[in-house]
Design a protein around this motif. Structure first.
Motif, PDB file in Angstrom:
ATOM      1  N   GLY A  60       0.825  -1.201   0.000  1.00  0.00           N
ATOM      2  CA  GLY A  60       0.000   0.000   0.000  1.00  0.00           C
ATOM      3  C   GLY A  60       0.856   1.246   0.000  1.00  0.00           C
ATOM      4  N   ASP A  61       0.418   2.274  -0.735  1.00  0.00           N
ATOM      5  CA  ASP A  61       1.234   3.489  -0.836  1.00  0.00           C
ATOM      6  C   ASP A  61       1.312   4.242   0.483  1.00  0.00           C
ATOM      7  OD1 ASP A  61      -1.343   4.476  -0.735  1.00  0.00           O
ATOM      8  OD2 ASP A  61      -1.324   5.358  -2.732  1.00  0.00           O
ATOM      9  N   TRP A  62       0.459   3.888   1.433  1.00  0.00           N
ATOM     10  CA  TRP A  62       0.456   4.508   2.758  1.00  0.00           C
ATOM     11  C   TRP A  62       1.382   3.778   3.733  1.00  0.00           C
ATOM     12  CZ3 TRP A  62      -0.840   0.709   6.116  1.00  0.00           C
ATOM     13  CH2 TRP A  62      -1.585  -0.364   5.599  1.00  0.00           C
ATOM     14  N   ASP A  63       1.870   2.626   3.324  1.00  0.00           N
ATOM     15  CA  ASP A  63       2.578   1.740   4.232  1.00  0.00           C
ATOM     16  C   ASP A  63       4.070   2.076   4.294  1.00  0.00           C
ATOM     17  OD1 ASP A  63       2.789  -0.295   6.031  1.00  0.00           O
ATOM     18  OD2 ASP A  63       2.372  -1.918   4.630  1.00  0.00           O
ATOM     19  N   VAL A  65       7.269  -0.078   4.288  1.00  0.00           N
ATOM     20  CA  VAL A  65       7.763  -1.450   4.132  1.00  0.00           C
ATOM     21  C   VAL A  65       9.191  -1.455   3.596  1.00  0.00           C
ATOM     22  CG1 VAL A  65       5.445  -2.358   3.727  1.00  0.00           C
ATOM     23  CG2 VAL A  65       6.831  -1.639   1.781  1.00  0.00           C
ATOM     24  N   GLY A  66       9.795  -2.657   3.615  1.00  0.00           N
ATOM     25  CA  GLY A  66      11.160  -2.816   3.134  1.00  0.00           C
ATOM     26  C   GLY A  66      12.162  -2.690   4.264  1.00  0.00           C
ATOM     27  N   LEU A  67      13.389  -2.309   3.918  1.00  0.00           N
ATOM     28  CA  LEU A  67      14.436  -2.123   4.919  1.00  0.00           C
ATOM     29  C   LEU A  67      14.186  -0.818   5.666  1.00  0.00           C
ATOM     30  CD1 LEU A  67      17.144  -3.185   6.098  1.00  0.00           C
ATOM     31  CD2 LEU A  67      18.295  -1.769   4.373  1.00  0.00           C
ATOM     32  N   LEU A  68      13.920  -0.907   6.954  1.00  0.00           N
ATOM     33  CA  LEU A  68      13.599   0.271   7.763  1.00  0.00           C
ATOM     34  C   LEU A  68      14.791   0.766   8.563  1.00  0.00           C
ATOM     35  CD1 LEU A  68      10.081  -0.758   9.146  1.00  0.00           C
ATOM     36  CD2 LEU A  68      10.680   0.286   6.952  1.00  0.00           C
ATOM     37  N   VAL A  69      15.653  -0.157   8.991  1.00  0.00           N
ATOM     38  CA  VAL A  69      16.867   0.199   9.712  1.00  0.00           C
ATOM     39  C   VAL A  69      18.014  -0.599   9.105  1.00  0.00           C
ATOM     40  CG1 VAL A  69      18.062   0.239  11.934  1.00  0.00           C
ATOM     41  CG2 VAL A  69      15.583   0.615  11.841  1.00  0.00           C
ATOM     42  N   ASP A  70      19.005   0.091   8.583  1.00  0.00           N
ATOM     43  CA  ASP A  70      20.170  -0.585   8.000  1.00  0.00           C
ATOM     44  C   ASP A  70      21.132  -0.980   9.122  1.00  0.00           C
ATOM     45  OD1 ASP A  70      21.963  -1.535   6.054  1.00  0.00           O
ATOM     46  OD2 ASP A  70      21.514   0.154   4.727  1.00  0.00           O
ATOM     47  N   THR A  71      22.136  -1.738   8.770  1.00  0.00           N
ATOM     48  CA  THR A  71      23.123  -2.144   9.772  1.00  0.00           C
ATOM     49  C   THR A  71      24.379  -1.279   9.676  1.00  0.00           C
ATOM     50  OG1 THR A  71      24.457  -3.990  10.617  1.00  0.00           O
ATOM     51  CG2 THR A  71      24.186  -3.853   8.240  1.00  0.00           C
ATOM     52  N   THR A  72      25.061  -1.153  10.793  1.00  0.00           N
ATOM     53  CA  THR A  72      26.342  -0.443  10.811  1.00  0.00           C
ATOM     54  C   THR A  72      27.506  -1.417  10.671  1.00  0.00           C
ATOM     55  OG1 THR A  72      26.349  -0.585  13.224  1.00  0.00           O
ATOM     56  CG2 THR A  72      25.441   1.423  12.245  1.00  0.00           C
ATOM     57  N   PHE A 112       6.593   2.965  11.993  1.00  0.00           N
ATOM     58  CA  PHE A 112       5.517   3.063  11.016  1.00  0.00           C
ATOM     59  C   PHE A 112       5.290   4.520  10.611  1.00  0.00           C
ATOM     60  CE2 PHE A 112       0.948   3.520   9.992  1.00  0.00           C
ATOM     61  CZ  PHE A 112       0.925   2.733   8.851  1.00  0.00           C
ATOM     62  N   HIS A 113       5.151   5.387  11.602  1.00  0.00           N
ATOM     63  CA  HIS A 113       4.912   6.809  11.316  1.00  0.00           C
ATOM     64  C   HIS A 113       6.232   7.571  11.176  1.00  0.00           C
ATOM     65  CE1 HIS A 113       0.655   6.310  12.086  1.00  0.00           C
ATOM     66  NE2 HIS A 113       0.944   5.723  13.239  1.00  0.00           N
ATOM     67  N   LYS A 114       6.168   8.709  10.512  1.00  0.00           N
ATOM     68  CA  LYS A 114       7.331   9.578  10.405  1.00  0.00           C
ATOM     69  C   LYS A 114       7.665  10.140  11.785  1.00  0.00           C
ATOM     70  CE  LYS A 114       6.423  11.094   5.660  1.00  0.00           C
ATOM     71  NZ  LYS A 114       6.148  12.261   4.769  1.00  0.00           N
ATOM     72  N   PHE A 115       8.938  10.421  12.008  1.00  0.00           N
ATOM     73  CA  PHE A 115       9.340  10.989  13.290  1.00  0.00           C
ATOM     74  C   PHE A 115      10.497  11.957  13.070  1.00  0.00           C
ATOM     75  CE2 PHE A 115      11.610   7.024  12.672  1.00  0.00           C
ATOM     76  CZ  PHE A 115      12.916   7.352  12.964  1.00  0.00           C
ATOM     77  N   LYS A 116      10.684  12.853  14.024  1.00  0.00           N
ATOM     78  CA  LYS A 116      11.720  13.879  13.920  1.00  0.00           C
ATOM     79  C   LYS A 116      12.833  13.700  14.954  1.00  0.00           C
ATOM     80  CE  LYS A 116       8.630  17.425  12.036  1.00  0.00           C
ATOM     81  NZ  LYS A 116       8.101  18.806  12.214  1.00  0.00           N
ATOM     82  N   LYS A 117      12.612  12.832  15.931  1.00  0.00           N
ATOM     83  CA  LYS A 117      13.601  12.667  16.991  1.00  0.00           C
ATOM     84  C   LYS A 117      13.771  11.191  17.322  1.00  0.00           C
ATOM     85  CE  LYS A 117      12.404  17.022  19.311  1.00  0.00           C
ATOM     86  NZ  LYS A 117      11.931  17.630  20.585  1.00  0.00           N
ATOM     87  N   LEU A 118      14.959  10.842  17.792  1.00  0.00           N
ATOM     88  CA  LEU A 118      15.230   9.527  18.369  1.00  0.00           C
ATOM     89  C   LEU A 118      15.676   9.766  19.807  1.00  0.00           C
ATOM     90  CD1 LEU A 118      17.117   7.680  15.483  1.00  0.00           C
ATOM     91  CD2 LEU A 118      14.956   6.978  16.513  1.00  0.00           C
ATOM     92  N   VAL A 119      14.743   9.630  20.730  1.00  0.00           N
ATOM     93  CA  VAL A 119      15.018   9.945  22.133  1.00  0.00           C
ATOM     94  C   VAL A 119      14.513   8.819  23.024  1.00  0.00           C
ATOM     95  CG1 VAL A 119      15.028  12.453  21.822  1.00  0.00           C
ATOM     96  CG2 VAL A 119      12.869  11.267  22.254  1.00  0.00           C
ATOM     97  N   ARG A 120      15.123   8.695  24.182  1.00  0.00           N
ATOM     98  CA  ARG A 120      14.792   7.601  25.095  1.00  0.00           C
ATOM     99  C   ARG A 120      13.355   7.652  25.598  1.00  0.00           C
ATOM    100  NH1 ARG A 120      19.314   5.235  28.069  1.00  0.00           N
ATOM    101  NH2 ARG A 120      21.279   5.804  27.059  1.00  0.00           N
TER     102      ARG A 120
END
Length: 314
Positions: A60-63, A65-72, A112-120
């Motif tokens: 779905g175009d709203w979804d 999917v795929g690789l969401l977090v790559d590896t370091t 799933f949703h867009k986000f602007k921060k990665l915080v604890r």
């Protein structure tokens, strides 16, 4: 003296800004080569296999999917560990780390949703930070898996003996999928009609559950009035209603199944008004709860991934 200092600071500021702009204009591959090692070949092979099994183009175009977090990581162990789950919660992430997973394949996407921060303080952020810190990649097939031939919807329908199976919502534009139906949901004609009671028992056994939510179609079936559902009439209705066609949608099927012609809808959840619309249109509805219609597919997904990776000699 003060004037000279201001001029130097200004010149230095311009120089730094120019170099940052140069970096931002670099190619994506160039950025990766400056900050990270090349993606591990085993992860590249897994991405190819996942897209072969569950093509992302059909999601779905709203979804998300795929690789969401790559590896370091520069490479994975010779024996790569792929951890499958229906939902990527904190508890699941902790288990994946305990098992030294290299990749988490989560049917439902996190994030799933867009986000602007990665915080604890944020649950999703904590999950992603913990996995990324250990170099664990995250992949989600979700609606790509729903639409694929051999995906979760075909599994959901597999407890029935079907004469003909089609996608409830074919892809647009249409695709030549010679291997079998692709698209949202499935609608099937049964080789032999079943009573509503027989359908319920088959679904319970297939999903390994003891309870389902059931709304029978509001239509007359011989001498039985299905619009009156009480303790006395329930048993007669279960035996009297004949089911010759079934439409399924794993998860939330209200939108996918709306208006689809079938004797019965099987899905995880629908809204109150979606169920009423279906039963008034002469369609019985079974709601098995969202995750119950998906989680049992994971062993099938496991085999599909293993077979795909074997073909890639990984």
């Amino acid at each position: 003296m003060h004037s000279a200092r201001r001029a130097t600071a200004k010149a230095l500021q311009v120089l730094v800004a120019f170099e940052l702009w140069t970096l931002l204009c670099s190619t994506e591959a160039g950025m990766a080569s400056m900050l990270l090692p090349a993606r591990p070949p085993r992860l590249t092979a897994l991405l190819k296999v996942m897209d072969n099994i569950y093509p992302v183009r059909r999601a779905g175009d709203w979804d998300n999917v795929g690789l969401l977090v790559d590896t370091t990581k520069a490479d994975f162990p010779e024996r790569m560990t792929v951890f499958l789950t229906n939902d990527l919660t904190e508890k699941v992430a902790a288990e994946a780390l305990k098992e030294n997973a290299d990749v988490v394949v989560s049917y439902h996407p996190t994030p799933f949703h867009k986000f602007k921060k990665l915080v604890r303080a944020d649950t999703t952020s904590r999950i992603l930070l913990a996995l990324a810190a250990r170099g664990v990649a995250v992949y989600a097939p979700h609606t790509a898996c729903d639409a694929a031939f051999g995906g979760v919807n075909d599994w959901l329908l597999s407890c029935f003996d079907c004469a003909d199976v089609k996608a409830a919502r074919p892809p647009n534009p249409p695709e030549d999928a010679s291997e079998g139906p692709v698209g949202g949901g499935r609608v099937a004609v049964l080789k032999q009609g079943l009573s509503l009671r027989e359908v319920v028992e088959k679904v319970k056994k297939h999903l390994a559950v003891t309870q389902l939510r059931l709304s029978p179609a509001m239509r007359s079936e011989g001498s039985v009035d299905t619009t009156r559902w009480d303790q006395e009439s329930a048993s007669a209705i279960m035996d009297a209603l004949s089911i010759k066609s079934i439409a399924v949608c794993a998860g939330s099927g209200g939108g996918v199944l709306a208006g689809v012609k079938a004797d019965l809808y099987l899905t995880g959840e629908m809204s109150h008004h979606e169920v009423l619309a279906a039963t008034h249109a002469g369609v019985s509805v079974i709601l098995a709860e969202h995750s119950n219609t998906e989680r049992g597919f994971l062993p099938t997904m496991k085999k599909q991934i293993e077979d795909g990776m074997a073909k890639e000699n990984v």
